[in-house]
Design an enzyme around this catalytic site. Structure first.
Site, mmCIF file in Angstrom:
data_model
loop_
_atom_site.group_PDB
_atom_site.id
_atom_site.type_symbol
_atom_site.label_atom_id
_atom_site.label_comp_id
_atom_site.label_asym_id
_atom_site.label_seq_id
_atom_site.Cartn_x
_atom_site.Cartn_y
_atom_site.Cartn_z
ATOM 1 N N ASP A 177 0.656 -1.366 0.021
ATOM 2 C CA ASP A 177 0.217 0.063 0.236
ATOM 3 C C ASP A 177 1.110 1.305 0.166
ATOM 4 O O ASP A 177 1.607 1.328 1.329
ATOM 5 C CB ASP A 177 -1.272 0.071 1.507
ATOM 6 C CG ASP A 177 -1.699 1.501 1.412
ATOM 7 O OD1 ASP A 177 -2.334 1.486 0.571
ATOM 8 O OD2 ASP A 177 -1.610 2.471 2.038
ATOM 9 N N GLU A 191 13.635 -15.419 -1.602
ATOM 10 C CA GLU A 191 13.679 -16.732 -0.720
ATOM 11 C C GLU A 191 12.383 -17.746 -0.290
ATOM 12 O O GLU A 191 12.605 -18.728 -0.399
ATOM 13 C CB GLU A 191 14.020 -16.143 1.330
ATOM 14 C CG GLU A 191 15.128 -15.608 1.302
ATOM 15 C CD GLU A 191 15.549 -15.228 3.191
ATOM 16 O OE1 GLU A 191 15.098 -16.107 3.638
ATOM 17 O OE2 GLU A 191 15.583 -14.118 3.018
#
Length: 545
Positions: free
Chosen positions: A210, A268
């Site tokens: 956001d 990751e």
């Protein structure tokens, strides 16, 4: 309806580029406990419906612990579920069910600010020398007591709020109850990365950032200059925020290294990201934030969330992004929880379902990952919420010229019954009568419905890799015709022609000899001797010669 369509392969390179995102606003999706507010178990209960649309990613707006002064975009605990929405166990169940249906879950991350109730801010405001004293943006007043500069809040007034505890001002880009974090402090960055890891460990597949260009501010606190071209995209013309060029309070260069740290963490877990960009030159920021393969995977802006609709404007936005993108990727959204619903905003107050079908087909034909908003698949129009029932502080502040965001946030209508089958209690916002007439259950068995069209068009689109990965170019066409072409190596080019208007049109397609009309896309349109004839809100798709 329980149906699972073939989803995008998660092992495909850049699989998100072939995907479709569906945004869920949890307060308004489905209420399972009768308190009038949607919840996580409600989303889980409706995942079969979402999967039946053929979408791939479910973006869930904030459900974290919050005082709800900005309805969840003011977070008081980044690592827990607000009791209003359920529990962490409910979230885990949602993840498990989504994954079993082949759906991926994307959650909002609101990093630029917290709620004033957050423990970080409570500690920061307690004194000027505590461990978190500089976790937020604080400033001494000018000698005359005024704020340090002219920065404005998006939600009205100065972006500086006086605090009697520290006898200083703190910065807020939105509500005064949403204090701005100081991202120049490495500890703040790490705290956010740690919180994000918490959700990635729970199986989250992606994040939506956001206000992702609001993280950093100018440390010298220089005042913004007047805008040379008023920003009428991010804010309405009744908001003075658009009268400044926001050179110093957002979109700072320091944000790029942070986005690289964020991307490294996401990599990751093979998770993806999409960033919301609201800046003076949003297309340039989108390109910058998605370039190089080491920052955001995708970005979207308010550039197609505007009130005006024209083929020239849509073409201009896409072409400008392509010119600047340098390998990045867009997510084109025509509706979300912050703007009036697209059926009304572009189609007018009496837009027929045919317009909603056309808008969906056009959006899904642009180069980029489409982001759909709940209810658009049902052709919901903007709901009329009277002032006395408004909940949105943004709308209350700027009433009556700007009515806020409640009209697009009213509860989903699942049935034609009272409260639309959304809740057994009193809904937090009224359910629109028009929405009940177009409820999911009403449309379910109607092959001519917008819901049926959405499912069919998404499935048809999957058969044409040109429409997901192909390059895009446009034909010169008069208003209201939008004509484009998608080309992919090894495949025949696909041409799409749209009539954005309410009157029939004809368009002479350049180099039309040998063009072959496609079948199965579900919109009216025909070609004869190179002339494409389209009824109101019609479209034509075909293979290029």
């Amino acid at each position: 309806m329980t149906q699972q369509l073939t989803q995008v392969s998660p092992h495909a390179k850049d699989w998100y580029r072939e995907s479709i995102i569906y945004q869920v606003y949890p307060r308004s999706y489905y209420d399972t406990n009768g308190d009038g507010i949607g919840d996580l178990p409600g989303i889980t209960a409706k995942l079969d419906y979402i999967a039946s649309l053929g979408v791939d990613i479910v973006w869930i707006s904030p459900f974290f612990t919050s005082p709800m002064k900005d309805f969840g975009y003011d977070i008081a605990d980044y690592c827990d579920v607000d009791p209003m929405f359920g529990t962490l166990a409910d979230f885990d169940a949602l993840i498990a069910r989504a994954h079993s249906l082949g759906l991926k879950i994307m959650i909002d991350q609101v990093m630029a600010h917290t709620a004033e109730d957050h423990p970080w801010f409570r500690e920061s405001r307690a004194s000027r020398d505590n461990p978190k004293a500089d976790w937020y943006v604080w400033s001494n007043p000018k000698d005359d007591g005024n704020p340090p500069n002219n920065w404005l809040s998006v939600f009205g007034g100065s972006s500086w709020q006086w605090d009697t505890r520290r006898r200083q001002y703190y910065m807020h880009n939105f509500l005064a109850s949403q204090p701005q974090l100081n991202f120049h402090n490495p500890q703040v960055q790490q705290a956010h990365l740690d919180a994000l890891r918490f959700w990635l460990e729970r199986g989250v597949d992606g994040i939506r950032l956001d206000a992702c260009n609001y993280h950093f501010h100018d440390q010298q606190l220089r005042s913004n200059p007047p805008a040379t071209n008023r920003d009428s995209i991010t804010v309405t013309d009744v908001n003075p925020y658009g009268m400044q060029a926001h050179d110093y309070d957002k979109t700072r260069p320091e944000n790029l290294p942070f986005l690289q740290k964020l991307r490294a963490l996401l990599d990751e877990y093979q998770a993806i990201s999409i960033g919301e960009v609201g800046s003076d030159d949003s297309l340039a920021t989108m390109a910058e934030y998605t370039a190089g393969g080491d920052k955001l995977h995708m970005a979207y802006s308010f550039n197609l969330l505007v009130n005006h609709l024209s083929s020239h404007y849509i073409r201009q936005q896409v072409e400008q992004f392509e010119e600047r993108v340098k390998g990045g990727w867009a997510s084109w959204s025509v509706g979300n929880h912050d703007v009036p619903r697209v059926a009304s905003r572009w189609g007018g107050p009496d837009a027929p379902p045919a317009f909603a079908k056309l808008a969906l087909a056009m959006q899904l034909s642009l180069k980029g990952t489409p982001c759909l908003y709940q209810g658009d698949e049902l052709a919901f129009a903007e709901a009329d919420v009277p002032f006395e029932l408004l909940q949105d502080p943004y709308g209350i502040t700027f009433w009556p010229e700007f009515k806020g965001r409640d009209g697009c946030r009213t509860p989903m209508a699942w049935t034609g019954d009272d409260h639309g089958g959304f809740t057994t209690g009193a809904p937090w916002l009224p359910v629109s009568p028009q929405h009940r007439e177009r409820a999911a259950a009403v449309q379910e068995n109607d092959p001519a419905s917008t819901l049926a069209f959405t499912r069919a068009f998404i499935a048809w689109r999957r058969t044409l890799p040109q429409l997901t990965r192909g390059a895009i170019s446009f034909y010169d066409a008069p208003e209201p015709v939008l004509a484009l072409r998608r080309d992919l190596d090894g495949e025949r080019g696909v041409i799409a022609v749209f009539n954005l208007g309410a009157e029939p049109v004809s368009f002479s397609l350049p180099q039309a000899a040998g063009a072959q009309q496609l079948e199965g896309y579900g919109l009216p349109g025909a070609i004869d001797n190179g002339v494409v004839s389209l009824p109101a809100f019609g479209a034509w798709f075909g293979y290029a010669a």
